[in-house]
Write an enzyme that holds these catalytic residues in place. Structure first.
Site, PDB file in Angstrom:
ATOM      1  N   GLY A   1      -7.831   3.407  10.856  1.00  0.00           N
ATOM      2  CA  GLY A   1      -8.399   2.106  10.517  1.00  0.00           C
ATOM      3  C   GLY A   1      -8.387   1.757   9.046  1.00  0.00           C
ATOM      4  O   GLY A   1      -8.994   0.756   8.652  1.00  0.00           O
ATOM      5  N   THR A   2      -7.694   2.521   8.217  1.00  0.00           N
ATOM      6  CA  THR A   2      -7.726   2.252   6.775  1.00  0.00           C
ATOM      7  C   THR A   2      -7.127   0.889   6.438  1.00  0.00           C
ATOM      8  O   THR A   2      -7.652   0.169   5.583  1.00  0.00           O
ATOM      9  CB  THR A   2      -6.974   3.341   5.992  1.00  0.00           C
ATOM     10  OG1 THR A   2      -5.674   3.522   6.572  1.00  0.00           O
ATOM     11  CG2 THR A   2      -7.715   4.653   6.025  1.00  0.00           C
ATOM     12  N   GLY A   3      -6.007   0.526   7.083  1.00  0.00           N
ATOM     13  CA  GLY A   3      -5.382  -0.751   6.778  1.00  0.00           C
ATOM     14  C   GLY A   3      -6.261  -1.928   7.150  1.00  0.00           C
ATOM     15  O   GLY A   3      -6.404  -2.891   6.379  1.00  0.00           O
ATOM     16  N   CYS A   4      -6.861  -1.859   8.334  1.00  0.00           N
ATOM     17  CA  CYS A   4      -7.777  -2.920   8.773  1.00  0.00           C
ATOM     18  C   CYS A   4      -8.972  -3.022   7.827  1.00  0.00           C
ATOM     19  O   CYS A   4      -9.402  -4.114   7.449  1.00  0.00           O
ATOM     20  CB  CYS A   4      -8.280  -2.615  10.179  1.00  0.00           C
ATOM     21  SG  CYS A   4      -7.001  -2.366  11.419  1.00  0.00           S
TER      22      CYS A   4
ATOM     23  N   THR B   1      -8.396   9.154   9.028  1.00  0.00           N
ATOM     24  CA  THR B   1      -8.115   7.925   8.292  1.00  0.00           C
ATOM     25  C   THR B   1      -7.796   6.756   9.220  1.00  0.00           C
ATOM     26  O   THR B   1      -7.168   5.778   8.804  1.00  0.00           O
ATOM     27  CB  THR B   1      -6.926   8.149   7.345  1.00  0.00           C
ATOM     28  OG1 THR B   1      -5.786   8.593   8.120  1.00  0.00           O
ATOM     29  CG2 THR B   1      -7.253   9.182   6.282  1.00  0.00           C
TER      30      THR B   1
ATOM     31  N   LYS C   1       0.834  -1.200   0.000  1.00  0.00           N
ATOM     32  CA  LYS C   1       0.000   0.000   0.000  1.00  0.00           C
ATOM     33  C   LYS C   1       0.871   1.253   0.000  1.00  0.00           C
ATOM     34  O   LYS C   1       1.896   1.302   0.687  1.00  0.00           O
ATOM     35  CB  LYS C   1      -0.924  -0.011   1.215  1.00  0.00           C
ATOM     36  CG  LYS C   1      -1.879  -1.199   1.234  1.00  0.00           C
ATOM     37  CD  LYS C   1      -2.669  -1.283   2.524  1.00  0.00           C
ATOM     38  CE  LYS C   1      -1.778  -1.577   3.712  1.00  0.00           C
ATOM     39  NZ  LYS C   1      -2.540  -1.842   4.954  1.00  0.00           N
TER      40      LYS C   1
END
Length: 272
Positions: A213-216, A211, A179
């Site tokens: 929690g974007t990865g989860c 932003t 990412k």
């Protein structure tokens, strides 16, 4: 793919008491995709919009009992792995994954640091993740910083996402999605696989700092789409579009960095 009216997706991750990331974000993203979310909690955090105030890792017996309780009775169509915290938990989860039926996709989000810069994994766990979990992953979804750490000291300062992804492919996963949200400019995520051309998924960077929690969210969206029968590139493309909308809808909550809006598409459909 299940014969049930909804697919079953299991998240193995830490809890975020503020509700923006971790287990809470995973279950929200899964619900938004119309799948049944289930959870194995690996750690409890005291966490809010300004940072992580405490982390308590659960004992191995508690993690294993949750996994067996869910998998042996309900079953699972895809697994998403997030914060594991310790090498012991990484090894345990790897052992548990080997008991799943063949073909269940595993999405590994190698969480190392929170959005606020707080460490969420110990140093020994990095090695365990590389050797025990990466070989079991259908797709791993590190951000640029995590990819550098996992790729080793020779990757320090590396900015080529495809090169990092191909280094991580050598650890054994089927696919790696590196990412690019932490890089300059518009965010581009790069998907690499064995014997396939690199694929790039781009979006316009939204001027929104909320932003958390974007990865989860992205990893859970990929897992949900795999559980519904999509192949990896299709699942990644759909998840990228979903998380881009969720980031655009991110909202202030508390005094710091607010969460993405997991229900942005539903709100648009309902006009609320």
């Amino acid at each position: 793919m299940t014969d049930l009216p909804t697919a079953r997706v299991l998240t193995i991750a830490g809890s975020d008491s503020g509700g923006g990331a971790g287990i809470q974000a995973d279950l929200k993203a899964m619900l938004a995709h119309g799948v049944h979310g289930m959870s194995v909690v690996t750690a409890v955090t005291a966490q809010n919009s300004v940072g992580v105030q405490g982390v308590w890792n659960l004992p191995a017996a508690a993690v294993a009992a949750q996994f067996r309780s869910v998998v042996d009775d309900i079953g699972v169509d895809a697994v998403k792995i997030g914060m594991l915290g310790t090498a012991e938990t990484c090894v345990l989860v790897a052992e548990l994954l080997t008991t799943l039926p063949a073909g269940v996709p595993v999405v590994l989000d190698p969480v190392a640091v929170s959005k606020h810069g707080d460490p969420l994994i110990d140093a020994d766990a990095i090695g365990a993740m590389r050797t025990r979990l990466f070989p079991l992953a259908t797709v791993a979804t590190p951000n640029l910083d995590e990819a550098r750490t996992l790729a080793g000291p020779d990757a320090e300062g590396e900015t080529d996402q495809a090169r990092l992804g191909r280094t991580l492919l050598e650890l054994g996963p089927d696919w790696v999605l590196v990412k690019g949200g932490h890089a300059e400019g518009d965010p581009v995520d790069v998907l690499v696989g064995h014997d396939t051309a690199d694929q790039r998924f781009s979006a316009v960077r939204d001027d929104n700092r909320h932003t958390h929690g974007t990865g989860c969210t992205l990893a859970s969206a990929v897992a949900a789409r795999l559980a519904l029968g999509a192949d990896v590139p299709t699942a990644v493309a759909g998840a990228k579009a979903y998380v881009t909308g969720a980031i655009a809808g991110g909202f202030a909550l508390g005094a710091g960095i607010g969460p993405t809006d997991h229900l942005w598409d539903l709100r648009r459909a309902l006009r609320v």
